[in-house]
Design an enzyme around this catalytic site. Structure first.
Site, PDB file in Angstrom:
ATOM      1  N   MET A  29      25.778   8.571 -24.749  1.00 35.02           N
ATOM      2  CA  MET A  29      25.363   7.404 -23.963  1.00 35.02           C
ATOM      3  C   MET A  29      26.601   6.619 -23.525  1.00 35.02           C
ATOM      4  SD  MET A  29      21.696   6.181 -25.393  1.00 35.02           S
ATOM      5  CE  MET A  29      22.256   5.175 -26.737  1.00 35.02           C
ATOM      6  N   GLY A  30      27.768   7.282 -23.576  1.00 37.47           N
ATOM      7  CA  GLY A  30      28.992   6.655 -23.092  1.00 37.47           C
ATOM      8  C   GLY A  30      29.574   5.644 -24.074  1.00 37.47           C
ATOM      9  N   HIS A  33      33.978   6.702 -28.292  1.00 37.17           N
ATOM     10  CA  HIS A  33      34.960   6.397 -29.329  1.00 37.17           C
ATOM     11  C   HIS A  33      35.371   7.712 -30.002  1.00 37.17           C
ATOM     12  CE1 HIS A  33      31.580   6.921 -32.017  1.00 37.17           C
ATOM     13  NE2 HIS A  33      30.936   5.914 -31.432  1.00 37.17           N
ATOM     14  N   HIS A  36      32.715  10.386 -30.727  1.00 37.49           N
ATOM     15  CA  HIS A  36      32.331  11.262 -29.609  1.00 37.49           C
ATOM     16  C   HIS A  36      33.424  12.292 -29.339  1.00 37.49           C
ATOM     17  CE1 HIS A  36      30.210   7.382 -28.496  1.00 37.49           C
ATOM     18  NE2 HIS A  36      29.210   8.230 -28.454  1.00 37.49           N
ATOM     19  N   GLN A 152      18.205  11.982 -35.880  1.00 37.86           N
ATOM     20  CA  GLN A 152      18.234  12.570 -34.529  1.00 37.86           C
ATOM     21  C   GLN A 152      18.534  14.067 -34.622  1.00 37.86           C
ATOM     22  OE1 GLN A 152      19.784  10.691 -30.806  1.00 37.86           O
ATOM     23  NE2 GLN A 152      21.661  11.720 -31.416  1.00 37.86           N
ATOM     24  N   MET A 183      31.963   4.968 -37.324  1.00 37.76           N
ATOM     25  CA  MET A 183      32.171   4.560 -35.929  1.00 37.76           C
ATOM     26  C   MET A 183      30.848   4.546 -35.175  1.00 37.76           C
ATOM     27  SD  MET A 183      35.728   6.085 -34.642  1.00 37.76           S
ATOM     28  CE  MET A 183      37.225   5.765 -35.571  1.00 37.76           C
TER      29      MET A 183
HETATM   30  O1  PAF Z   1      23.062   9.838 -29.807  1.00 39.90           O
HETATM   31  C1  PAF Z   1      23.023   9.448 -28.621  1.00 39.90           C
HETATM   32  O2  PAF Z   1      23.980   8.915 -28.081  1.00 39.90           O
HETATM   33  C2  PAF Z   1      21.725   9.628 -27.826  1.00 39.90           C
HETATM   34  O3  PAF Z   1      20.616   9.466 -28.633  1.00 39.90           O
HETATM   35  C3  PAF Z   1      21.682  10.971 -27.093  1.00 39.90           C
HETATM   36  C4  PAF Z   1      21.705  12.153 -28.039  1.00 39.90           C
HETATM   37  C5  PAF Z   1      22.855  11.062 -26.129  1.00 39.90           C
HETATM   38  C6  PAF Z   1      20.387  11.061 -26.270  1.00 39.90           C
HETATM   39  O4  PAF Z   1      20.314  10.025 -25.338  1.00 39.90           O
END
Ligand code: PAF
Length: 284
Positions: A29-30, A33, A36, A152, A183
Site C-alpha cells: 500500500m506504498g 519502509h 517492504h 493476512q 516496522m
Molecule cells: O499488507 C498490505 O499492505 C495490504 O494488506 C496488501 C497485502 C497490499 C493488500 O492491499
C-alpha cells in the site's frame, strides 16, 4: 523500471516481461519502509522479474478507519523501487481497480473472522479481493508478504489452497527497528512520547517467547505473561492478546510442541493501533 496505471497497461507490461521467466510479486500500500524493501530484495533474488503494486485499497478499510489519512508518498516509493532493481510497478487509481459497476468480492472463511477480522469487519474480504485481482493480472510464480501481518498471510494461504491458485506464498520475517519496534507505515502516527511506550509490544512477545523456550506449553499462561508485561505500560491499551494455532488462528488451550503457535497482539499506544506477533516455533 516501468510504472503503469490501468489494468490494460499492466497486462501488456506483464506480457513484455516474457512468459518463460518466473515473476515475483510484492503487493503493497506504498509509503515503503525497510520491511517492504526486504520483501522486494527477496523477490528479486528468487525470481527473473519483480513486480510491485502500490495501492491503498479502500475495500479493506472500515468506515471509521484511516483510509483518507493513510500515509502516501508515491515519488519517494518509486525512487526506492527503482534503486532496488524492480522491473514493473502497478500504481493504479481506485477506478482502475474498482471500475464503475464492480460488484464481485472474495469472501474468506473462518480464519478471517477472528483477531483482526473480528475487530475490522470486511477487512480480509477487501484483502482477498485485491489479492485475487493482482494474482489474476500479474500471474506471479511467487508472492511476498510480511509476517508482521500474520493473519493476512494465513488468509492468503487459505485463499490460494481453496481456489487452487498456482502461486507460492512467501512469508518474510518481521523487520524491526534496532530497539525492537516492528516496522509499520502506521508508526509515523506515534508521538515522541508514545514511541518509547510502543516498545512494550515486542517486550511482551519476547517474554512469551522466553517462557516458550523454557518449556511453558499452557496457552493461557503464555497469554498472561504477555498481558502482565503490557499492563506495566500505562500508555498501552490492549485490544487483544492471542496464542493460537498458526494455521487456523483458533485459540489454544495447550500448545502442541510439534506444531507450535502464533502469539499475537493488538495494542493502542496513543492514537495508533499497533499489531505485532511472534511465532512460537515447533520443538522436537
Ligand atoms: O499488507 C498490505 O499492505 C495490504 O494488506 C496488501 C497485502 C497490499 C493488500 O492491499
Amino acid at each position: 523500471m516501468r510504472v503503469v496505471t490501468t489494468r490494460e497497461e499492466l497486462r501488456a507490461a506483464r506480457a513484455g516481461l516474457g512468459g518463460a521467466g518466473e515473476v515475483g510479486l510484492v503487493p503493497t500500500m506504498g509509503f515503503l519502509h525497510e520491511g517492504h524493501l526486504s520483501l522486494v530484495r527477496r523477490a528479486a533474488e528468487e525470481n527473473d522479474a519483480t513486480v510491485v503494486s502500490i495501492f491503498v485499497n479502500p475495500a479493506q478499510f472500515g468506515p471509521a478507519e484511516d483510509l483518507a489519512a493513510y500515509p502516501r508518498d508515491l515519488d519517494h516509493d518509486l525512487g526506492l523501487l527503482a534503486a532496488a532493481g524492480v522491473d514493473l510497478v502497478w500504481a493504479p487509481r481506485v477506478e482502475d481497480v474498482y471500475p464503475a459497476g464492480f460488484d464481485t468480492y472474495v469472501a474468506p472463511g473462518g480464519v478471517a473472522d477472528v483477531l483482526e477480522g473480528a475487530r475490522r469487519p470486511g477487512h480480509f474480504r477487501g484483502v482477498a479481493t485485491i489479492i485475487s485481482i493482482l494474482f489474476h493480472l500479474v500471474a506471479p510464480r511467487r508472492a511476498y508478504f510480511g509476517q508482521k501481518d500474520a493473519q493476512q498471510v494465513a488468509v492468503i494461504r487459505q485463499l490460494v489452497r481453496d481456489l487452487g491458485l498456482p502461486v507460492e506464498i512467501v512469508a518474510c520475517p518481521i523487520v524491526r527497528e534496532p530497539d525492537g519496534l516492528a516496522m509499520s507505515s502506521r508508526n509515523t502516527y506515534l508521538t515522541a512520547t508514545d514511541r518509547p511506550a510502543a516498545l512494550v509490544l515486542s517486550r511482551a512477545l519476547r517474554a512469551a517467547g522466553q517462557a516458550w523456550e523454557n518449556g511453558e506449553r499452557d496457552a493461557e499462561a503464555l497469554r498472561t505473561i504477555i498481558r502482565e508485561v503490557l499492563a506495566a505500560e500505562p500508555r498501552a491499551k490492549v485490544d487483544y492478546v492471542s496464542v493460537a494455532d498458526p494455521r487456523t488462528l483458533a485459540e489454544l488451550g495447550t500448545v502442541d510442541p510439534a506444531v507450535g503457535a502464533l502469539a499475537s497482539l493488538a495494542v493502542r499506544v496513543g492514537a495508533p493501533r499497533l499489531i505485532d506477533n511472534l511465532v512460537l516455533a515447533p520443538r522436537a
